[in-house]
Design an enzyme around this catalytic site. Structure first.
Site, PDB file in Angstrom:
ATOM      1  N   PRO A 218     -86.853 -46.195 -74.209  1.00 47.89           N
ATOM      2  CA  PRO A 218     -87.910 -46.976 -73.550  1.00 47.89           C
ATOM      3  C   PRO A 218     -87.426 -48.295 -72.958  1.00 47.89           C
ATOM      4  O   PRO A 218     -87.965 -48.730 -71.934  1.00 47.89           O
ATOM      5  CB  PRO A 218     -88.923 -47.206 -74.671  1.00 47.89           C
ATOM      6  CG  PRO A 218     -88.753 -46.035 -75.572  1.00 47.89           C
ATOM      7  CD  PRO A 218     -87.270 -45.748 -75.559  1.00 47.89           C
ATOM      8  N   TYR A 219     -86.443 -48.925 -73.566  1.00 45.79           N
ATOM      9  CA  TYR A 219     -85.917 -50.170 -73.001  1.00 45.79           C
ATOM     10  C   TYR A 219     -85.342 -49.924 -71.611  1.00 45.79           C
ATOM     11  O   TYR A 219     -85.707 -50.587 -70.631  1.00 45.79           O
ATOM     12  CB  TYR A 219     -84.854 -50.759 -73.924  1.00 45.79           C
ATOM     13  CG  TYR A 219     -84.113 -51.931 -73.328  1.00 45.79           C
ATOM     14  CD1 TYR A 219     -84.791 -53.074 -72.904  1.00 45.79           C
ATOM     15  CD2 TYR A 219     -82.722 -51.900 -73.185  1.00 45.79           C
ATOM     16  CE1 TYR A 219     -84.105 -54.153 -72.356  1.00 45.79           C
ATOM     17  CE2 TYR A 219     -82.037 -52.974 -72.648  1.00 45.79           C
ATOM     18  CZ  TYR A 219     -82.727 -54.097 -72.233  1.00 45.79           C
ATOM     19  OH  TYR A 219     -82.044 -55.159 -71.681  1.00 45.79           O
ATOM     20  N   GLY A 220     -84.446 -48.946 -71.506  1.00 47.06           N
ATOM     21  CA  GLY A 220     -83.856 -48.629 -70.211  1.00 47.06           C
ATOM     22  C   GLY A 220     -84.879 -48.124 -69.215  1.00 47.06           C
ATOM     23  O   GLY A 220     -84.834 -48.463 -68.028  1.00 47.06           O
TER      24      GLY A 220
END
Length: 417
Positions: A218-220
């Site tokens: 989810p960060y990327g």
């Protein structure tokens, strides 16, 4: 200060009866007239003081436009990378406004910057959440920004898998708020802090700017979505846009004024350098290296470590080279990978502590090698990494850590540097 508005309202609402006044008594009459004169004199003095006060008469220096790019909004400027960027901008004579909600940043870092640059009109800090569109609009309304360096973001891969909605809101949604507000107020330059995590698991090394972006966490994904929003908007905009995708950040200010001070409750998600320092200080019993069977020089993962001083330099060069209607996308790395074992050995030498290391099974989702191809940023921005000695970068960061055992909790300017 007298509340003049209330004084007037009260006088208007009060019934004015003349029956209680004895005009035949000169003493009473003179006493009443004296009170009127006193009130009128005080009122006139208050009005005069208000008119002469710079707070009421002179607009803030941050609200005034000057030729060129002189005033930069640094979102997340109380954080690790953002505070180092603010320091560099201030050293380069930019005016800086830091906006941060301090959920991950440190007010102590801002205080250090304020001590270093006490001149009026150089630096201001505004406590605000970028998710509050009204607050962000008010900030832009009251300040004349020439450019925005957008660092503010939650930034832990592991945490993003546990709390994905938090990451999409904090990164993607908040970037949309910033971009919309920039457009509404005519701010024409954006330097966006992105990440190599947008590439996911590339099949080929080194990573270039043309490497397909297939993020796996989810960060990327949140960062890539924010990039997509920026790129779509830029197609029909005069905005100058620079997107910097950087790799694993280490180090601290060479003069020891700033460092990395993550919140203790987030240490499990933190950088490997933080874990090394915690082990060296005895906060944790040792390091756990997950995976020794990768197809690398020593079986451990290989990563590209970029010193924060070099990273900030890339942002400043991007700001200087930004052109209207142009988009620049750049990887920011050294172009050289170091294995986890090499990193730990460098950390042992930098700290002087024989850190205990346990080797465990590999962690799902980790990939063997990730390192950049920095040729594009060298050719177009004339930027190359200078602080490429892993041990020296860690030594500088360790020096700050030793002198700030509570992070910025008891921060002050350290004369030892």
């Amino acid at each position: 200060m007298l509340n003049l508005g209330r004084a007037r309202t009260g006088r208007q609402n009060r019934s004015m009866s003349f029956e209680g006044l004895d005009f035949a008594d000169p003493k009473k009459n003179n006493n009443y007239m004296g009170k009127i004169v006193l009130v009128m004199t005080l009122t006139a003095m208050c009005i005069l003081l208000l008119n002469q006060s710079p707070t009421f008469n002179t607009p803030s220096v941050f609200s005034r436009s000057e030729p060129g790019v002189t005033h930069v909004l640094v979102t997340g400027g109380a954080g690790y990378i953002g505070s180092h960027a603010a320091l560099r901008l201030l050293k380069d004579s930019y005016r800086v406004t830091i906006v941060d909600n301090l959920s991950r940043g440190n007010l102590g870092a801002v205080k250090i910057l304020q001590q270093l640059f006490p001149e009026p009109g150089k630096l201001q800090f505004i406590y605000a959440d970028l998710g509050d569109a009204n607050a962000v609009n008010k900030i832009f309304s009251e300040n004349a920004f020439d450019a925005v360096m957008h660092f503010a973001a939650v930034a832990y891969v592991g945490e993003s898998t546990q709390f994905p909605l938090k990451y999409y809101h904090n990164i993607t949604s908040n970037t949309l708020v910033v971009l919309e507000t920039m457009a509404a107020h005519g701010v024409k330059t954006l330097i966006y802090s992105s990440t190599c995590a947008t590439y996911g698991e590339p099949e080929k090394m080194p990573i270039t700017e043309e490497t397909p972006q297939v993020p796996i966490n989810p960060y990327g994904k949140a960062k890539k979505m924010a990039e997509d929003i920026i790129l779509d908007f830029s197609k029909n905009s005069i905005m100058a846009v620079m997107i910097l995708r950087y790799f694993n950040v280490i180090g601290s200010d060479p003069e020891g004024r700033l460092g990395e001070a993550p919140r203790p409750e987030l240490s499990e998600h933190g950088r490997i350098s933080g874990a090394c320092f915690d082990a060296a200080r005895g906060i944790i019993p040792g390091l756990q290296i997950k995976g020794t069977d990768y197809k690398t020089v020593d079986g451990t993962c290989v990563r590209d470590y970029i010193d924060v001083t070099d990273l900030v330099d890339a942002h400043v060069k991007a700001l200087e080279k930004a052109k209207p209607r142009k988009v620049g996308i750049f990887n920011v790395g050294t172009g050289k990978g170091s294995s986890v074992k090499e990193f730990v050995e460098a950390c042992k030498k930098a700290t002087g502590v024989d850190i205990k290391v346990d080797y465990l099974e590999r962690r799902a989702g980790d990939y063997a090698e990730v390192y950049s191809d920095p040729r594009k940023i060298k050719e177009e921005l004339n930027w190359t990494a200078k602080h490429t000695n892993l041990q020296e970068s860690l030594k500088m960061a360790w020096r700050w850590q030793k002198l700030h055992r509570s992070g910025y909790g008891s921060s002050s300017l350290v004369s030892a540097y």
